[in-house]
Design a protein around this motif. Structure first.
Motif, PDB file in Angstrom:
ATOM      1  N   PHE A 194      11.640  30.479  -9.637  1.00  0.00           N
ATOM      2  CA  PHE A 194      11.154  31.654  -9.921  1.00  0.00           C
ATOM      3  C   PHE A 194       9.803  31.657  -9.485  1.00  0.00           C
ATOM      4  N   LEU A 195       9.134  30.340  -9.516  1.00  0.00           N
ATOM      5  CA  LEU A 195       7.821  30.244  -9.447  1.00  0.00           C
ATOM      6  C   LEU A 195       7.128  31.090  -8.410  1.00  0.00           C
TER       7      LEU A 195
ATOM      8  N   GLY B 106       3.697  35.727  -7.268  1.00  0.00           N
ATOM      9  CA  GLY B 106       3.348  36.932  -6.525  1.00  0.00           C
ATOM     10  C   GLY B 106       3.549  38.168  -7.172  1.00  0.00           C
ATOM     11  N   GLY B 107       3.989  37.980  -8.362  1.00  0.00           N
ATOM     12  CA  GLY B 107       4.153  39.537  -9.456  1.00  0.00           C
ATOM     13  C   GLY B 107       5.244  39.701  -9.072  1.00  0.00           C
TER      14      GLY B 107
ATOM     15  N   ALA C 166      -3.221  26.712  -8.318  1.00  0.00           N
ATOM     16  CA  ALA C 166      -4.539  26.104  -7.762  1.00  0.00           C
ATOM     17  C   ALA C 166      -4.378  26.137  -6.068  1.00  0.00           C
ATOM     18  N   THR C 167      -3.184  25.674  -5.779  1.00  0.00           N
ATOM     19  CA  THR C 167      -2.777  25.567  -4.253  1.00  0.00           C
ATOM     20  C   THR C 167      -2.782  26.716  -3.595  1.00  0.00           C
ATOM     21  N   ILE C 168      -2.238  27.873  -4.037  1.00  0.00           N
ATOM     22  CA  ILE C 168      -2.257  29.249  -3.631  1.00  0.00           C
ATOM     23  C   ILE C 168      -3.558  29.911  -3.467  1.00  0.00           C
TER      24      ILE C 168
ATOM     25  N   ILE D 118      -7.593  32.875  -1.342  1.00  0.00           N
ATOM     26  CA  ILE D 118      -8.506  33.456  -2.307  1.00  0.00           C
ATOM     27  C   ILE D 118      -8.758  34.918  -2.246  1.00  0.00           C
ATOM     28  N   ALA D 119      -8.909  35.316  -0.728  1.00  0.00           N
ATOM     29  CA  ALA D 119      -9.016  36.487  -0.520  1.00  0.00           C
ATOM     30  C   ALA D 119      -8.272  37.589  -1.076  1.00  0.00           C
ATOM     31  N   CYS D 120      -6.780  37.328  -1.062  1.00  0.00           N
ATOM     32  CA  CYS D 120      -5.799  38.397  -1.177  1.00  0.00           C
ATOM     33  C   CYS D 120      -5.023  38.143  -2.416  1.00  0.00           C
ATOM     34  N   GLU D 121      -5.272  37.123  -3.148  1.00  0.00           N
ATOM     35  CA  GLU D 121      -4.306  36.653  -4.288  1.00  0.00           C
ATOM     36  C   GLU D 121      -4.980  36.831  -5.650  1.00  0.00           C
TER      37      GLU D 121
END
Ligand SMILES: [Zn+2]
Length: 81
Positions: free
Chosen positions: A9-10, A15-16, A45-47, A52-55
Protein backbone atom coordinates in the motif's frame (compact mmCIF):
# COMPACT_ATOMS: atom_id res chain seq x y z
CA UNK A 1 -2.26 -5.12 8.62
CA UNK A 2 1.04 -6.93 8.18
CA UNK A 3 4.38 -5.53 7.09
CA UNK A 4 4.03 -7.07 3.68
CA UNK A 5 0.61 -5.53 3.15
CA UNK A 6 1.92 -2.19 4.23
CA UNK A 7 4.63 -2.39 1.61
CA UNK A 8 1.99 -3.05 -1.03
CA UNK A 9 0.00 0.00 0.00
CA UNK A 10 3.00 2.24 0.35
CA UNK A 11 2.82 3.81 -3.07
CA UNK A 12 -0.86 4.64 -2.78
CA UNK A 13 -0.35 5.95 0.72
CA UNK A 14 2.40 8.32 -0.30
CA UNK A 15 0.28 9.39 -3.24
CA UNK A 16 -2.65 10.10 -0.94
CA UNK A 17 -4.79 7.56 -2.78
CA UNK A 18 -5.63 5.07 -0.05
CA UNK A 19 -9.24 4.82 1.10
CA UNK A 20 -9.50 6.31 4.54
CA UNK A 21 -10.14 3.03 6.34
CA UNK A 22 -7.07 1.43 4.79
CA UNK A 23 -5.03 4.52 5.49
CA UNK A 24 -5.95 4.39 9.15
CA UNK A 25 -4.84 0.77 9.36
CA UNK A 26 -1.69 1.70 7.54
CA UNK A 27 -0.96 4.46 10.03
CA UNK A 28 -1.71 2.21 12.98
CA UNK A 29 0.85 -0.24 11.75
CA UNK A 30 3.34 2.54 11.16
CA UNK A 31 2.90 3.84 14.67
CA UNK A 32 3.65 0.39 16.06
CA UNK A 33 6.24 -0.97 13.66
CA UNK A 34 9.60 0.72 13.67
CA UNK A 35 10.81 -1.15 10.61
CA UNK A 36 7.92 -0.03 8.45
CA UNK A 37 8.21 3.51 9.76
CA UNK A 38 11.80 3.62 8.60
CA UNK A 39 10.86 1.98 5.34
CA UNK A 40 8.27 4.67 4.68
CA UNK A 41 10.73 7.43 5.48
CA UNK A 42 13.23 6.01 3.05
CA UNK A 43 10.55 5.61 0.44
CA UNK A 44 9.39 9.19 0.90
CA UNK A 45 12.95 10.48 0.80
CA UNK A 46 13.43 8.73 -2.51
CA UNK A 47 10.25 10.16 -3.96
CA UNK A 48 10.89 13.61 -2.59
CA UNK A 49 14.32 13.64 -4.11
CA UNK A 50 12.86 12.76 -7.50
CA UNK A 51 9.74 14.90 -7.50
CA UNK A 52 10.21 17.76 -5.12
CA UNK A 53 8.21 20.13 -7.27
CA UNK A 54 4.97 18.17 -7.37
CA UNK A 55 5.04 15.93 -4.31
CA UNK A 56 5.07 18.53 -1.57
CA UNK A 57 1.47 18.06 -0.56
CA UNK A 58 1.87 14.31 -0.45
CA UNK A 59 4.82 14.54 1.87
CA UNK A 60 2.82 16.71 4.21
CA UNK A 61 -0.11 14.33 4.03
CA UNK A 62 2.06 11.38 4.97
CA UNK A 63 3.68 13.26 7.82
CA UNK A 64 0.80 12.64 10.18
CA UNK A 65 1.59 13.16 13.85
CA UNK A 66 1.19 10.06 15.96
CA UNK A 67 -1.25 11.84 18.24
CA UNK A 68 -3.53 12.47 15.31
CA UNK A 69 -3.38 8.83 14.31
CA UNK A 70 -4.32 7.83 17.82
CA UNK A 71 -7.20 10.28 17.81
CA UNK A 72 -8.46 8.84 14.53
CA UNK A 73 -8.13 5.35 15.91
CA UNK A 74 -9.97 6.22 19.06
CA UNK A 75 -12.83 7.60 17.02
CA UNK A 76 -12.87 4.56 14.74
CA UNK A 77 -12.33 1.98 17.45
CA UNK A 78 -15.73 2.78 18.87
CA UNK A 79 -17.54 1.11 16.00
CA UNK A 80 -14.94 -1.51 15.20
CA UNK A 81 -15.97 -3.91 17.98
ZN1 LIG B 1 5.72 -3.46 9.86
Amino acid sequence: MKCRELAEFLMDYVGGELPEDVRVQFEVHLSRCHNCHEYLEQYQATITAGKIACEEEHVVLADVPEDLVKAILAARGARKA
